[in-house]
Design an enzyme around this catalytic site. Sequence first.
Site, PDB file in Angstrom:
ATOM      1  N   ALA A   8       0.813  -1.213   0.000  1.00 56.63           N
ATOM      2  CA  ALA A   8       0.000   0.000   0.000  1.00 56.63           C
ATOM      3  C   ALA A   8       0.854   1.274   0.000  1.00 56.63           C
ATOM      4  CB  ALA A   8      -0.933   0.009   1.206  1.00 56.63           C
ATOM      5  N   CYS A   9       2.158   1.127   0.186  1.00 58.67           N
ATOM      6  CA  CYS A   9       3.072   2.263   0.312  1.00 58.67           C
ATOM      7  C   CYS A   9       3.581   2.713  -1.059  1.00 58.67           C
ATOM      8  CB  CYS A   9       4.234   1.854   1.212  1.00 58.67           C
ATOM      9  SG  CYS A   9       5.619   2.993   1.226  1.00 58.67           S
ATOM     10  N   SER A  10       3.420   3.981  -1.368  1.00 58.17           N
ATOM     11  CA  SER A  10       3.869   4.501  -2.662  1.00 58.17           C
ATOM     12  C   SER A  10       5.395   4.443  -2.799  1.00 58.17           C
ATOM     13  CB  SER A  10       3.369   5.932  -2.873  1.00 58.17           C
ATOM     14  OG  SER A  10       3.926   6.804  -1.908  1.00 58.17           O
TER      15      SER A  10
END
Length: 119
Positions: A8-10
Amino acid sequence: MEIWINPACSKCRSAISLLDAEGADYTVRRYLEDVPSADEIREVLTRLGLEPWDITRTQEAAAKELGLRDWSRDEASRDRWITALTEHPKLIQRPIITADDGTAVVGRTDEAVRDALSR
């Protein structure tokens, strides 16, 4: 080479994209599902040359609930921090890339990811 990510982390997605673009051979570890042990965290800290508080996301809700900002940052408190990271893996800074030469980097920038690739 292994990369610890939260999908979920860019920053994690960006690091993966760069590794793919460079044709790197790596293994993905979704550390929220495959939680690192205390010994694995100690090993990564050694490879990073950092302390557990250096890789702790202090703005996370769990950090605030635990009151991490008030915890001592010294050798006597080191195991307490490591335990918090194993019990609340979301607190671990990401992505962490273990390089082939035995070192590691926190790959939050393209420059850091390229640094890991050059090792």
